[in-house]
Design a protein around this motif. Sequence first.
Motif, PDB file in Angstrom:
ATOM      1  N   TYR A 124       1.881  10.861   9.052  1.00 20.99           N
ATOM      2  CA  TYR A 124       0.447  10.312   9.092  1.00 20.99           C
ATOM      3  C   TYR A 124       0.311   9.342   8.130  1.00 20.99           C
ATOM      4  CZ  TYR A 124       0.132  15.119  11.171  1.00 20.99           C
ATOM      5  OH  TYR A 124       0.297  16.104  11.830  1.00 20.99           O
ATOM      6  N   VAL A 125      -0.766   8.271   8.777  1.00 25.95           N
ATOM      7  CA  VAL A 125      -0.956   7.294   7.866  1.00 25.95           C
ATOM      8  C   VAL A 125      -2.171   7.210   7.107  1.00 25.95           C
ATOM      9  CG1 VAL A 125       0.707   5.649   9.432  1.00 25.95           C
ATOM     10  CG2 VAL A 125      -1.846   5.836   9.911  1.00 25.95           C
ATOM     11  N   GLY A 126      -2.528   6.346   6.303  1.00 26.13           N
ATOM     12  CA  GLY A 126      -3.695   6.284   5.479  1.00 26.13           C
ATOM     13  C   GLY A 126      -3.810   7.306   4.076  1.00 26.13           C
ATOM     14  N   SER A 127      -4.982   6.818   3.646  1.00 26.36           N
ATOM     15  CA  SER A 127      -5.247   7.740   2.282  1.00 26.36           C
ATOM     16  C   SER A 127      -5.561   9.155   2.464  1.00 26.36           C
ATOM     17  CB  SER A 127      -6.120   6.994   1.407  1.00 26.36           C
ATOM     18  OG  SER A 127      -7.420   7.041   2.142  1.00 26.36           O
ATOM     19  N   ASP A 128      -5.368   9.990   1.458  1.00 23.39           N
ATOM     20  CA  ASP A 128      -5.946  11.268   1.668  1.00 23.39           C
ATOM     21  C   ASP A 128      -7.214  11.322   1.434  1.00 23.39           C
ATOM     22  OD1 ASP A 128      -3.073  12.202   1.315  1.00 23.39           O
ATOM     23  OD2 ASP A 128      -3.097  12.671  -0.899  1.00 23.39           O
ATOM     24  N   GLU A 129      -7.918  10.542   0.739  1.00 20.98           N
ATOM     25  CA  GLU A 129      -9.249  10.532   1.060  1.00 20.98           C
ATOM     26  C   GLU A 129     -10.121  10.094   2.176  1.00 20.98           C
ATOM     27  OE1 GLU A 129     -13.100   8.009  -1.032  1.00 20.98           O
ATOM     28  OE2 GLU A 129     -10.886   7.344  -1.595  1.00 20.98           O
ATOM     29  N   ASN A 130      -9.354   9.138   2.973  1.00 22.36           N
ATOM     30  CA  ASN A 130      -9.902   9.115   4.375  1.00 22.36           C
ATOM     31  C   ASN A 130      -9.773  10.244   5.321  1.00 22.36           C
ATOM     32  OD1 ASN A 130     -10.917   6.237   3.908  1.00 22.36           O
ATOM     33  ND2 ASN A 130      -8.887   5.424   4.488  1.00 22.36           N
ATOM     34  N   TRP A 131      -8.442  10.765   5.249  1.00 22.32           N
ATOM     35  CA  TRP A 131      -8.243  12.251   5.967  1.00 22.32           C
ATOM     36  C   TRP A 131      -9.322  13.391   5.565  1.00 22.32           C
ATOM     37  CZ3 TRP A 131      -5.567  13.132  10.022  1.00 22.32           C
ATOM     38  CH2 TRP A 131      -4.391  11.968  10.486  1.00 22.32           C
ATOM     39  N   VAL A 132      -9.565  13.375   4.447  1.00 25.19           N
ATOM     40  CA  VAL A 132     -10.252  14.671   4.040  1.00 25.19           C
ATOM     41  C   VAL A 132     -11.800  14.230   4.637  1.00 25.19           C
ATOM     42  CG1 VAL A 132     -11.734  15.616   2.185  1.00 25.19           C
ATOM     43  CG2 VAL A 132      -9.079  15.221   2.157  1.00 25.19           C
ATOM     44  N   THR A 133     -12.181  13.084   4.609  1.00 23.79           N
ATOM     45  CA  THR A 133     -13.526  12.532   4.886  1.00 23.79           C
ATOM     46  C   THR A 133     -13.765  12.757   6.619  1.00 23.79           C
ATOM     47  OG1 THR A 133     -13.777  10.947   3.158  1.00 23.79           O
ATOM     48  CG2 THR A 133     -15.288  10.788   5.136  1.00 23.79           C
ATOM     49  N   ALA A 134     -12.724  12.330   7.105  1.00 15.13           N
ATOM     50  CA  ALA A 134     -12.562  12.153   8.688  1.00 15.13           C
ATOM     51  C   ALA A 134     -12.553  13.832   9.174  1.00 15.13           C
ATOM     52  CB  ALA A 134     -11.497  11.603   9.289  1.00 15.13           C
ATOM     53  N   GLU A 135     -11.737  14.567   8.585  1.00 15.22           N
ATOM     54  CA  GLU A 135     -11.554  15.697   9.119  1.00 15.22           C
ATOM     55  C   GLU A 135     -12.889  16.625   8.697  1.00 15.22           C
ATOM     56  OE1 GLU A 135      -6.557  16.539   8.361  1.00 15.22           O
ATOM     57  OE2 GLU A 135      -8.131  17.309   7.040  1.00 15.22           O
ATOM     58  N   ARG A 136     -13.403  16.439   7.581  1.00 21.88           N
ATOM     59  CA  ARG A 136     -14.934  17.157   6.999  1.00 21.88           C
ATOM     60  C   ARG A 136     -15.915  16.772   8.031  1.00 21.88           C
ATOM     61  NH1 ARG A 136     -14.987  16.053   1.885  1.00 21.88           N
ATOM     62  NH2 ARG A 136     -16.360  14.106   2.439  1.00 21.88           N
ATOM     63  N   GLY A 137     -15.867  15.617   8.683  1.00 20.53           N
ATOM     64  CA  GLY A 137     -16.728  14.816   9.362  1.00 20.53           C
ATOM     65  C   GLY A 137     -16.749  15.517  10.876  1.00 20.53           C
ATOM     66  N   ILE A 138     -15.696  15.860  11.201  1.00 20.73           N
ATOM     67  CA  ILE A 138     -15.680  16.488  12.545  1.00 20.73           C
ATOM     68  C   ILE A 138     -15.910  17.888  12.409  1.00 20.73           C
ATOM     69  CG2 ILE A 138     -13.720  17.493  14.261  1.00 20.73           C
ATOM     70  CD1 ILE A 138     -12.285  14.810  14.135  1.00 20.73           C
ATOM     71  N   MET A 139     -15.590  18.573  11.696  1.00 19.72           N
ATOM     72  CA  MET A 139     -16.092  20.069  11.468  1.00 19.72           C
ATOM     73  C   MET A 139     -17.499  20.111  11.105  1.00 19.72           C
ATOM     74  SD  MET A 139     -12.775  21.646   9.416  1.00 19.72           S
ATOM     75  CE  MET A 139     -11.403  20.930   9.516  1.00 19.72           C
ATOM     76  N   GLU A 140     -18.138  19.134  10.279  1.00 21.43           N
ATOM     77  CA  GLU A 140     -19.603  19.174  10.200  1.00 21.43           C
ATOM     78  C   GLU A 140     -20.525  18.873  11.432  1.00 21.43           C
ATOM     79  OE1 GLU A 140     -20.388  16.778   7.000  1.00 21.43           O
ATOM     80  OE2 GLU A 140     -19.660  18.045   5.514  1.00 21.43           O
ATOM     81  N   ALA A 141     -19.705  17.926  12.214  1.00 22.78           N
ATOM     82  CA  ALA A 141     -20.690  17.683  13.470  1.00 22.78           C
ATOM     83  C   ALA A 141     -20.553  18.708  14.519  1.00 22.78           C
ATOM     84  CB  ALA A 141     -19.999  16.276  14.132  1.00 22.78           C
TER      85      ALA A 141
END
Length: 649
Positions: free
Chosen positions: A437-454
Motif C-alpha cells: 500500500y502507498v501513502g501515509s497512515d493518516e490518509n488511510w485511516v481517514t479514508a477507511e473511516r470515511g467509507i464506514m461512516e458513509a
Amino acid sequence: MHVFLPDGKQLDLNAGATALDAAKAIGPRLAQDALAATSNGDLVDLMTPLPEGARITLITKKNPAEAAPLFRHSLGHVMSQAVGEFYERKGFDPEAVKRGVGPSIENGFYQDFDLPEPLKEEELPQIEAIMREILGRNLEFSRAEVSKAEALARFSYDPYKAELIGALPEDEPITFYTQGSYTDLCRGPHFPSTGKLPAAFKLMSTSGAYWRGNEKNPILQRVYGVAFASQKELDEYLTRLEEAKRRDHRKLGREMELFVIDPLVGRGLPLWLPNGTILREELMRFLREQQFQRDYQGVITPNIGNLELYKTSGHYQNYGDSNFSPITVDDEQYMLKPMNCPHHVRIYASKPRSYRDLPVRLAEFGTVYRYEQSGELNGLTRVRGFTQDDAHIFCRPDQLKKEFLDVLDLTVLVLKTFGMNDVRFRVGTRDPESTKYVGSDENWVTAERGIMEAVEEVGLPYTVEPGDAAFYGPKLDFVVRDVIGREWQLGTIQVDYNLPERFDISYVGEDGADHRPVMIHRAPFGSLERFVGILIEHYGGDFPLWLAPRQIALIPIADRHNEYAESLAAEFKRVGLRAEVDDSTNRMNAKVRNAELSKIPVMLVVGDQEQERREVSVRERTPEGHKERKGVGFDALLAELQERYTTRA
C-alpha cells in the motif's frame, strides 16, 4: 490446564487435552455425538491438543454443517484411499498411485494424483462406491506427529510428498493422519471416523493440473467432488448446477449471437456481434443518462500510455505480472493501459482548478488490458481486454461524504434496475502487515473511516475485509447474489488520497492557497464484459424488453400477410423499437418456435383478421411464463411497448 465453554464456565483438564477429552469431561453422550470443535474461533478436530485457556465450542451431529470444511477434507482423504484401492483391485502396486495436494474447497474437495493409468470419468461411480464402503467400515482417523526423517522415509516412493516434506521448516511439527490402512501427510483437521461422515457426496469431474501450479512441472490428474451435510443440500446444489449450465453465458452468447472469442484474434479478447453490441450500447445509454443527471462530464483517453505515467501512479509496480510488457516507440516506452485513473488525473491537471470548480466528475467507458493466465480466462467474466464504466470524482475533503453517498445511491439504483436486489456490502481495508500500500497512515485511516461512516449513515450492513483494499485506497464492493444463489462482486467505490499526492495535483482554495483534492474511483458495472456475462446468466438470456437485442418478432401466418407485417415493423422502428419480420417459408408454429429459441420477448402473429382490423395477436415471454392476448389494437400496443422501452419497465 483449563479451557472455557461458551457459557464462560471453566473446564479443568489434564495437560495436552484434546477437544474429545473436553467432551468426555462434560458427559459420555456429548463425547459420542461430538464431531469437531472450535478453539478460539478456529475449527479444530477432536484429536488435536488444545492450547491453555482456549475458548471452545463442541460441534455435534445436530449441527454438522458447522463442520463442513472438516467433513469435506475428510471425504477428500476417503476419496484418495478409494482411488488407491481401485487401482489395487486392478492389480497395480499400492505405491504406483502417487498423490499431490488434496484440500477442501467451497462445496467440496479435490485431490491431485499421478496414476499408473488415467482415471476415466465413467469410472467415478466405481470410486464413489468404494468411498461408501469405507464409510461403512467406520475407520477412525488418528493423528501422529513424526520427525522429518520419518516422514521422508514413509513417502520415499512419492516425489510429490517428498517435495512437500522437504520444504517444511525443521522446527515445524509434521503430522500424519491415518484411517485404516491409508496414511497421508496432512495438517488436519478431520472428523473422528469415516462412519460419522455424511454420505451426501458426489464425484463430479477430473481435469489436468500442473504440479504446484507451475506449467514447467508434470501434469497431474485432479479429481473433484462435492459434499454436504444432508442429501437435501446435495440435491439442491446439483439442481443449481444444472440450472447454471442452462444459463451459461458462453452457451447462450453463442446461441443468441452476442459475442465470439476467436483464437486468431486472441484468447481473452471478445468480439461483440451485432446483437451483443446492442445489449452493450443499451447498458451504456442507461448509465450515461444517469450520469448526465448527476453532472458527470464525458472524456476519452487512449488505449496506451507512456510507461512513466503508470510508474508515477504506481500501477506498473503494483500490478506486476498483470501488466502487459512495455513496448518501445521512438526511444520511449509505452504500455497497454491497465487502468483509466492516471489518464483522468492528467485531464484534471490540464488546467488550473479553483475550489469553486469542484467537484469535477470525469466519466469514460474506457478499455483497459490485463494479462490473465490462459487457464483463468472464462468467456466474458475473465478476459484480457475489457471496458470499465469508469468515473473519477475530484472533490474537496468537505465534499467527500456527499459525493460518496451520491455514488452509493447510483450504484444501488443500477443494481436494482437489473433485479439484483440481494446485495451485501464489503469494505476492503489495508492489511497493516503488507507493504503493497502507498501513502501515509493518516490518509488511510481517514479514508477507511470515511467509507464506514458513509455506509453507516444510510443504514447499510457491511463487513470489513482487511487486505482487500486497492494499493492506493480502501473501497466499498457490492457483492450480488443472482437468481440461482451464486455471488458476484460487481460495482466498486474507492476513496483515494494517494494518487492526487503522487501526481501533485491541487486546487486553489478560498484562502488563495493550493490544496490537495480527494479522488473517488467508481464503476457501478465493474466492467461491461463481466457485467454482461453475469447479466446473461442472471436473466438466463430472457432479457426485459428494453435490454433485449431482438425485441419484437412479427410472424405472418401466410405470405399474403408479409406486407402488413412489414408495415408494422416500420412503425416500430420509427419510434426506436427493434422489430423484425419472419417472412420465411416455415409454418407459423415453426416461426413461433424459432422466435422462442432466440428468446425474443414479444411475438406478434398477424393473419387475415388482424390485417383487416389493424390488430395483432400477442405472445409474450415473461418471468412467470407465456402471456397471450388476442385481437390487440396495434396503435395501443405500439404506445404500450414504446412506454415500456423508454421507462425500462
